[in-house]
Motif scaffolding. Structure first.
Motif, PDB file in Angstrom:
ATOM      1  N   SER A  48      51.385  38.021  43.341  1.00  7.54           N
ATOM      2  CA  SER A  48      51.964  39.301  42.940  1.00  7.54           C
ATOM      3  C   SER A  48      51.792  39.535  41.441  1.00  7.54           C
ATOM      4  O   SER A  48      51.458  40.647  41.000  1.00  7.54           O
ATOM      5  CB  SER A  48      53.449  39.337  43.313  1.00  7.54           C
ATOM      6  N   LEU A  49      52.001  38.485  40.655  1.00 11.29           N
ATOM      7  CA  LEU A  49      51.843  38.593  39.205  1.00 11.29           C
ATOM      8  C   LEU A  49      50.415  38.979  38.828  1.00 11.29           C
ATOM      9  O   LEU A  49      50.188  39.782  37.907  1.00 11.29           O
ATOM     10  CB  LEU A  49      52.227  37.275  38.548  1.00 11.29           C
ATOM     11  N   SER A  50      49.437  38.429  39.532  1.00 11.56           N
ATOM     12  CA  SER A  50      48.040  38.682  39.176  1.00 11.56           C
ATOM     13  C   SER A  50      47.691  40.165  39.274  1.00 11.56           C
ATOM     14  O   SER A  50      46.990  40.708  38.402  1.00 11.56           O
ATOM     15  CB  SER A  50      47.112  37.844  40.073  1.00 11.56           C
ATOM     16  N   PHE A  51      48.173  40.847  40.309  1.00 12.27           N
ATOM     17  CA  PHE A  51      47.847  42.265  40.457  1.00 12.27           C
ATOM     18  C   PHE A  51      48.669  43.143  39.519  1.00 12.27           C
ATOM     19  O   PHE A  51      48.217  44.218  39.118  1.00 12.27           O
ATOM     20  CB  PHE A  51      48.012  42.692  41.915  1.00 12.27           C
ATOM     21  N   LEU A  52      49.842  42.681  39.156  1.00 14.54           N
ATOM     22  CA  LEU A  52      50.612  43.403  38.148  1.00 14.54           C
ATOM     23  C   LEU A  52      49.892  43.376  36.801  1.00 14.54           C
ATOM     24  O   LEU A  52      49.917  44.357  36.047  1.00 14.54           O
ATOM     25  CB  LEU A  52      52.011  42.784  38.026  1.00 14.54           C
ATOM     26  N   LEU A  53      49.222  42.266  36.485  1.00 19.13           N
ATOM     27  CA  LEU A  53      48.475  42.156  35.230  1.00 19.13           C
ATOM     28  C   LEU A  53      47.358  43.198  35.152  1.00 19.13           C
ATOM     29  O   LEU A  53      47.113  43.777  34.092  1.00 19.13           O
ATOM     30  CB  LEU A  53      47.885  40.747  35.094  1.00 19.13           C
ATOM     31  N   ILE A  54      46.673  43.435  36.282  1.00 19.47           N
ATOM     32  CA  ILE A  54      45.599  44.434  36.280  1.00 19.47           C
ATOM     33  C   ILE A  54      46.165  45.820  35.997  1.00 19.47           C
ATOM     34  O   ILE A  54      45.555  46.622  35.278  1.00 19.47           O
ATOM     35  CB  ILE A  54      44.852  44.421  37.625  1.00 19.47           C
ATOM     36  N   ALA A  55      47.332  46.112  36.570  1.00 22.32           N
ATOM     37  CA  ALA A  55      47.959  47.412  36.331  1.00 22.32           C
ATOM     38  C   ALA A  55      48.346  47.587  34.864  1.00 22.32           C
ATOM     39  O   ALA A  55      48.204  48.674  34.296  1.00 22.32           O
ATOM     40  CB  ALA A  55      49.187  47.566  37.222  1.00 22.32           C
ATOM     41  N   LEU A  56      48.788  46.500  34.242  1.00 18.97           N
ATOM     42  CA  LEU A  56      49.239  46.573  32.849  1.00 18.97           C
ATOM     43  C   LEU A  56      48.079  46.571  31.863  1.00 18.97           C
ATOM     44  O   LEU A  56      48.145  47.211  30.807  1.00 18.97           O
ATOM     45  CB  LEU A  56      50.176  45.396  32.549  1.00 18.97           C
ATOM     46  N   PHE A  57      47.010  45.860  32.214  1.00 16.32           N
ATOM     47  CA  PHE A  57      45.856  45.735  31.308  1.00 16.32           C
ATOM     48  C   PHE A  57      44.568  46.042  32.090  1.00 16.32           C
ATOM     49  O   PHE A  57      43.852  45.124  32.503  1.00 16.32           O
ATOM     50  CB  PHE A  57      45.797  44.330  30.703  1.00 16.32           C
ATOM     51  N   PRO A  58      44.262  47.320  32.298  1.00 14.10           N
ATOM     52  CA  PRO A  58      43.134  47.708  33.158  1.00 14.10           C
ATOM     53  C   PRO A  58      41.780  47.591  32.458  1.00 14.10           C
ATOM     54  O   PRO A  58      41.190  48.591  32.037  1.00 14.10           O
ATOM     55  CB  PRO A  58      43.464  49.162  33.515  1.00 14.10           C
ATOM     56  N   ASN A  59      41.301  46.373  32.340  1.00 10.05           N
ATOM     57  CA  ASN A  59      39.963  46.159  31.802  1.00 10.05           C
ATOM     58  C   ASN A  59      39.310  45.014  32.571  1.00 10.05           C
ATOM     59  O   ASN A  59      39.977  44.282  33.310  1.00 10.05           O
ATOM     60  CB  ASN A  59      40.011  45.867  30.301  1.00 10.05           C
ATOM     61  N   TYR A  60      38.009  44.863  32.385  1.00 11.50           N
ATOM     62  CA  TYR A  60      37.259  43.907  33.210  1.00 11.50           C
ATOM     63  C   TYR A  60      37.660  42.464  32.919  1.00 11.50           C
ATOM     64  O   TYR A  60      37.736  41.635  33.835  1.00 11.50           O
ATOM     65  CB  TYR A  60      35.763  44.086  32.983  1.00 11.50           C
ATOM     66  N   THR A  61      37.936  42.144  31.676  1.00  4.84           N
ATOM     67  CA  THR A  61      38.355  40.780  31.331  1.00  4.84           C
ATOM     68  C   THR A  61      39.646  40.412  32.046  1.00  4.84           C
ATOM     69  O   THR A  61      39.772  39.314  32.610  1.00  4.84           O
ATOM     70  CB  THR A  61      38.537  40.643  29.814  1.00  4.84           C
ATOM     71  N   CYS A  62      40.603  41.323  32.019  1.00  2.00           N
ATOM     72  CA  CYS A  62      41.874  41.066  32.692  1.00  2.00           C
ATOM     73  C   CYS A  62      41.665  40.976  34.204  1.00  2.00           C
ATOM     74  O   CYS A  62      42.334  40.182  34.873  1.00  2.00           O
ATOM     75  CB  CYS A  62      42.880  42.158  32.361  1.00  2.00           C
ATOM     76  N   LEU A  63      40.742  41.779  34.732  1.00  2.19           N
ATOM     77  CA  LEU A  63      40.443  41.705  36.162  1.00  2.19           C
ATOM     78  C   LEU A  63      39.962  40.301  36.537  1.00  2.19           C
ATOM     79  O   LEU A  63      40.389  39.742  37.550  1.00  2.19           O
ATOM     80  CB  LEU A  63      39.379  42.741  36.529  1.00  2.19           C
ATOM     81  N   LEU A  64      39.072  39.728  35.730  1.00  2.00           N
ATOM     82  CA  LEU A  64      38.566  38.387  36.019  1.00  2.00           C
ATOM     83  C   LEU A  64      39.682  37.342  35.929  1.00  2.00           C
ATOM     84  O   LEU A  64      39.767  36.431  36.768  1.00  2.00           O
ATOM     85  CB  LEU A  64      37.435  38.039  35.050  1.00  2.00           C
ATOM     86  N   ILE A  65      40.538  37.463  34.907  1.00  2.00           N
ATOM     87  CA  ILE A  65      41.669  36.529  34.781  1.00  2.00           C
ATOM     88  C   ILE A  65      42.588  36.648  35.991  1.00  2.00           C
ATOM     89  O   ILE A  65      43.042  35.646  36.556  1.00  2.00           O
ATOM     90  CB  ILE A  65      42.450  36.808  33.474  1.00  2.00           C
TER      91      ILE A  65
END
Length: 406
Positions: free
Chosen positions: A83-100
């Motif tokens: 759940s945390l991983s997908f919240l991170l994408i919403a908060l930081f919508p960039n490709y680097t964050c997507l990979l993390i």
């Protein structure tokens, strides 16, 4: 089945629902992610591959951890991390964050299969284990089916970032279900296994390299490749190659996924009524392959497309309960987490190889090749299933029909 066991099955099924919904998040949002993140389909494929690489690398160790430390605490941690991983994408919508985020989601995903199957194998009466596996698998397929409807609707009606928030919130709700005091999962107390000779490095290597485990792992690879082409890339392929409107393309994918879920339930009932499980599974996948070839070659109308993909989905779901029973039958007593962890890496090997190749086909302007590839891998699944049945019949003629895919 006691109330506690029903509660445990409901909770494990809830976790499996979330795991498949999370697996489908990127696939469900494929049509809107290139513009949202400023990336190509190949780059999205790399992100999906990274998710699967991480899961493949750590899933077998997670199986060992489940058997050693207990499935309950690891399952709870997995739902929270996913759940945390997908919240991170919403908060930081960039490709680097997507990979993390895909690395974190891959770690979480590695826990589900070994933890779920260990809990069910250890806590459910063997007389009911087949039905329990069917319910568990149905819940996972249902999670995958809900994802495109829920997430793409949110993304197109409001903003793609909110779709990622919704994926995270589904996990938070499931976490609350898992943490209910006095529930079936709360009653599970892990009993540490007594070390046996098979726990040595040599014994572990023997389990990993046994012909049955290797053949099951290969089966999981081709199963993933055959269905993930449809699940994760058919939306873009239908829109790009056949000019299907987003609404109808999403409806056809949803039909495939929902029909797959109900195919699982039908497969569980069918497994109790037939002894030729390998033949039934091979026939189902062969028919599904024919239907996928029709999608690739014929310009179907919207409703015909929905019916054809829905029928193919139902046929692919038939194999799932027997598949799980076969893995359980191959599991040493007390090592269910380890065995499911090893075999399930086949899904992630397929999930690593498929997305980059399928994304490349889309970027090169060959969308119909997605369906050709799916049909080809379904053909390989049929061949592998029939060869496995033939091998088992030669090895043990008296029991081969019973264990061919059960």
């Amino acid at each position: 089945m006691s109330i506690v066991r029903i509660g445990l099955l409901s909770q494990v099924a809830t976790a499996h629902f979330v795991s498949h919904l999370h697996i489908m998040v990127l696939a469900a949002l494929f049509p809107v992610l290139p513009a949202f993140l400023g990336v190509s389909y190949v780059e999205l494929g790399v992100a999906l591959s990274l998710f699967n690489i991480v899961t493949a690398l750590v899933q077998a160790p997670m199986g060992y951890a489940v058997d050693h430390y207990g499935a309950r605490r690891l399952l709870i941690a997995a739902v929270a991390l996913g759940s945390l991983s997908f919240l991170l994408i919403a908060l930081f919508p960039n490709y680097t964050c997507l990979l993390i985020a895909m690395v974190l989601a891959g770690l979480a995903n590695a826990v589900y299969h070994p933890a779920d199957y260990a809990l069910l194998s250890q806590a459910i009466n063997p007389a009911h284990i087949g039905k329990a596996f069917s319910v568990h698998t149905f819940a996972g397929f249902l999670g995958a089916a809900v994802a495109p409807v829920l997430l793409l609707t949110i993304a197109t009606a409001s903003h793609p970032g909110l779709a990622f928030v919704a994926a995270a919130l589904v996990g938070v709700v499931a976490l609350g279900v898992l943490l209910l005091p006095g529930s079936g999962l709360a009653e599970v107390s892990h009993v540490r296994r007594v070390a046996t000779p098979s726990d040595s490095n040599g014994g572990q290597r023997a389990v990993l390299l046994s012909p049955m485990i290797l053949s099951l792992t290969l089966l999981f690879v081709v199963l993933n490749l055959s269905t993930s082409a449809i699940e994760k890339f058919s939306l873009a392929a239908l829109m790009q190659g056949q000019g299907v409107a987003l609404t109808w393309a999403n409806a056809a994918l949803t039909a495939f996924l929902f029909a797959s879920a109900f195919g699982v339930l039908a497969g569980g009932a069918l497994a109790d009524r037939t002894r030729r499980h390998g033949l039934v599974a091979a026939l189902a996948f062969a028919l599904a392959g024919v239907l996928i070839l029709i999608v690739a070659n014929a310009e179907l109308g919207d409703m015909a497309l929905l019916i054809t993909l829905g029928s193919a989905g139902f046929l692919t779901g038939l194999i799932a309960p027997s598949r799980d029973m076969l893995v359980r039958a191959a599991s040493p007593k007390g090592a269910e987490g380890k065995t499911f962890g090893i075999v399930s890496t086949g899904f992630n090997i397929g999930g690593t190889l498929g997305p980059v190749g399928f994304g490349w086909l889309l970027d090169r302007g060959h969308p119909d090749a997605i369906f050709w590839a799916s049909a080809a891998f379904m053909g390989l699944t049929v061949a592998l299933t029939l060869m496995q049945s033939w091998y088992l019949e030669r090895s043990n003629p008296s029991t081969a029909p019973l264990v061919a895919l059960k």
